[in-house]
Design an enzyme around this catalytic site. Structure first.
Site, PDB file in Angstrom:
ATOM      1  N   ARG A 294       0.816  -1.212   0.000  1.00 25.81           N
ATOM      2  CA  ARG A 294       0.000   0.000   0.000  1.00 25.81           C
ATOM      3  C   ARG A 294       0.857   1.274   0.000  1.00 25.81           C
ATOM      4  NH1 ARG A 294      -5.789   0.588   0.670  1.00 25.81           N
ATOM      5  NH2 ARG A 294      -6.008   2.840   0.705  1.00 25.81           N
TER       6      ARG A 294
ATOM      7  N   ASN B 146     -11.415  16.854  -0.090  1.00 26.06           N
ATOM      8  CA  ASN B 146     -12.277  15.684  -0.307  1.00 26.06           C
ATOM      9  C   ASN B 146     -13.739  16.112  -0.159  1.00 26.06           C
ATOM     10  OD1 ASN B 146     -13.115  13.074  -0.744  1.00 26.06           O
ATOM     11  ND2 ASN B 146     -12.413  12.280   1.239  1.00 26.06           N
ATOM     12  N   THR B 147     -14.621  15.347  -0.766  1.00 27.72           N
ATOM     13  CA  THR B 147     -16.052  15.572  -0.589  1.00 27.72           C
ATOM     14  C   THR B 147     -16.675  14.292  -0.052  1.00 27.72           C
ATOM     15  OG1 THR B 147     -18.121  16.106  -1.704  1.00 27.72           O
ATOM     16  CG2 THR B 147     -16.434  15.066  -3.054  1.00 27.72           C
ATOM     17  N   HIS B 148     -17.645  14.468   0.861  1.00 27.93           N
ATOM     18  CA  HIS B 148     -18.207  13.310   1.564  1.00 27.93           C
ATOM     19  C   HIS B 148     -19.723  13.477   1.679  1.00 27.93           C
ATOM     20  CE1 HIS B 148     -18.169   9.911   4.313  1.00 27.93           C
ATOM     21  NE2 HIS B 148     -19.010  10.589   5.082  1.00 27.93           N
TER      22      HIS B 148
ATOM     23  N   ASP C 193      -6.922  14.950   6.250  1.00 29.78           N
ATOM     24  CA  ASP C 193      -5.807  14.694   7.161  1.00 29.78           C
ATOM     25  C   ASP C 193      -5.630  13.174   7.273  1.00 29.78           C
ATOM     26  OD1 ASP C 193      -7.746  13.772   8.880  1.00 29.78           O
ATOM     27  OD2 ASP C 193      -7.459  15.325  10.407  1.00 29.78           O
ATOM     28  N   ALA C 194      -4.876  12.724   8.254  1.00 27.61           N
ATOM     29  CA  ALA C 194      -4.526  11.300   8.305  1.00 27.61           C
ATOM     30  C   ALA C 194      -5.681  10.407   8.760  1.00 27.61           C
ATOM     31  CB  ALA C 194      -3.314  11.113   9.220  1.00 27.61           C
ATOM     32  N   GLY C 195      -6.754  10.980   9.253  1.00 28.63           N
ATOM     33  CA  GLY C 195      -7.881  10.160   9.703  1.00 28.63           C
ATOM     34  C   GLY C 195      -8.864   9.865   8.587  1.00 28.63           C
ATOM     35  N   THR C 196      -9.903   9.122   8.945  1.00 25.56           N
ATOM     36  CA  THR C 196     -10.957   8.828   7.968  1.00 25.56           C
ATOM     37  C   THR C 196     -12.039   9.904   8.064  1.00 25.56           C
ATOM     38  OG1 THR C 196     -10.524   6.472   8.182  1.00 25.56           O
ATOM     39  CG2 THR C 196     -12.642   7.094   7.219  1.00 25.56           C
ATOM     40  N   ASP C 197     -12.030  10.814   7.110  1.00 28.75           N
ATOM     41  CA  ASP C 197     -13.026  11.898   7.041  1.00 28.75           C
ATOM     42  C   ASP C 197     -13.010  12.775   8.291  1.00 28.75           C
ATOM     43  OD1 ASP C 197     -13.811  10.812   4.578  1.00 28.75           O
ATOM     44  OD2 ASP C 197     -15.242   9.464   5.538  1.00 28.75           O
TER      45      ASP C 197
HETATM   46  C1  GRF Z   1     -19.945  11.084  -3.878  1.00 28.77           C
HETATM   47  O1  GRF Z   1     -21.155  11.119  -3.162  1.00 28.77           O
HETATM   48  C2  GRF Z   1     -18.764  11.108  -2.965  1.00 28.77           C
HETATM   49  O2  GRF Z   1     -18.919  11.930  -1.863  1.00 28.77           O
HETATM   50  C3  GRF Z   1     -18.731   9.666  -2.525  1.00 28.77           C
HETATM   51  O3  GRF Z   1     -18.963   8.948  -3.721  1.00 28.77           O
HETATM   52  C4  GRF Z   1     -19.763   9.748  -4.577  1.00 28.77           C
HETATM   53  C5  GRF Z   1     -19.024   9.879  -5.868  1.00 28.77           C
HETATM   54  O4  GRF Z   1     -19.860  10.267  -6.888  1.00 28.77           O
HETATM   55  N1  GRF Z   1     -17.502   9.335  -1.878  1.00 28.77           N
HETATM   56  P1  GRF Z   1     -19.295  10.555  -8.367  1.00 28.77           P
HETATM   57  O5  GRF Z   1     -18.346   9.444  -8.740  1.00 28.77           O
HETATM   58  O6  GRF Z   1     -18.616  11.887  -8.350  1.00 28.77           O
HETATM   59  O7  GRF Z   1     -20.517  10.559  -9.241  1.00 28.77           O
END
Ligand code: GRF
Length: 240
Positions: free
Chosen positions: A93, A135-137, A169-173
């Site tokens: 990894r 990142n987006t979540h 950062d180094a954590g998960t979300d």
């Molecule tokens: C998003 O909702 C993102 O936050 C999540 O997976 C989805 C990705 O969607 N981790 P896309 O591939 O951009 O359509």
């Protein structure tokens, strides 16, 4: 730099370039490398936004951890270079992480955007792109981190969920939150319908947030991220 320290980071791109000197320079756009693992609709939203020069950024490369995904096809259609590193192609990894970091760095990004990239970055990657890895979540963090945010929110029975754009950062979300937007949960929602509705909001939030960051810069103080009004500060996003 590790988050949690009181170490301000400032960065910005473009709009203020040249304002202070006697010599005017053309406005520069920030270079984005976008990482994807799937459909790539967030990537597409960024590509569409970048078509307008006033947005202040362009996608210079798209990276993936798997082949045959629509996210890569979107990049090809847009004429954007791609790279793919599958974990199984590397001895471990850490080697995979170094390879992804190297490939990103080759494109000298001002910002790296994880847009549905379903892998945690390792230390090498975080060291290289600290403070400029976004990142987006699909939840209102810190609620429901991890791979199954939408399923977990539904299972919990929340009436409102949403999406979060944050610095990794180094954590998960766990990184500092840059922007969030709420999305109501409907009585008839299942995971697919709710996720689709969140993604509509998420795409707009990601485009808006990245645009504000590259045009106005940002700073991080502890866990607080301030976006905009940092034109006079370091131009890290422009320079990569
Ligand atoms: C998003 O909702 C993102 O936050 C999540 O997976 C989805 C990705 O969607 N981790 P896309 O591939 O951009 O359509």
């Amino acid at each position: 730099m590790r988050f949690g320290q009181v170490t301000p980071i400032t960065a910005g791109a473009g709009r203020g370039a040249g304002r202070r000197g006697a010599v005017k320079v053309a406005r520069m756009t920030a270079r984005l490398v976008v990482l994807v693992s799937g459909a790539g609709t967030n990537l597409q939203a960024l590509l569409d936004a970048c078509a307008d020069p006033s947005y202040g950024a362009r996608v210079v490369a798209v990276g993936a951890d798997r082949t045959g995904i629509e996210g890569l096809a979107r990049a090809h259609r847009a004429g954007v270079p791609t790279f793919t590193h599958q974990v199984s192609d590397h001895p471990d990894r850490a080697a995979w992480d170094r390879a992804v970091a190297r490939s990103c760095a080759r494109f000298q990004p001002g910002l790296v955007v994880s847009a549905g990239f379903m892998k945690l970055a390792g230390q090498d990657f975080l060291d290289r792109f600290a403070g400029r890895f976004v990142n987006t979540h699909p939840s209102l963090l810190p609620a429901f981190p991890g791979m199954h945010a939408v399923r977990d929110a539904l299972a919990y029975g929340v009436k409102v969920t949403g999406c979060t754009v944050f610095l990794v950062d180094a954590g998960t979300d766990t990184g500092p939150v840059i922007a969030q937007e709420a999305v109501p949960v409907g009585e008839d929602d299942d995971v697919a319908s709710l996720h689709e509705r969140i993604k509509v909001t998420e795409r707009a939030l990601l485009v808006d947030t990245v645009g504000r960051m590259v045009r106005g810069g940002w700073s991080v103080q502890g866990r607080t991220v301030l976006v905009g009004h940092h034109e006079a500060a370091a131009n890290q996003a422009r320079q990569g």
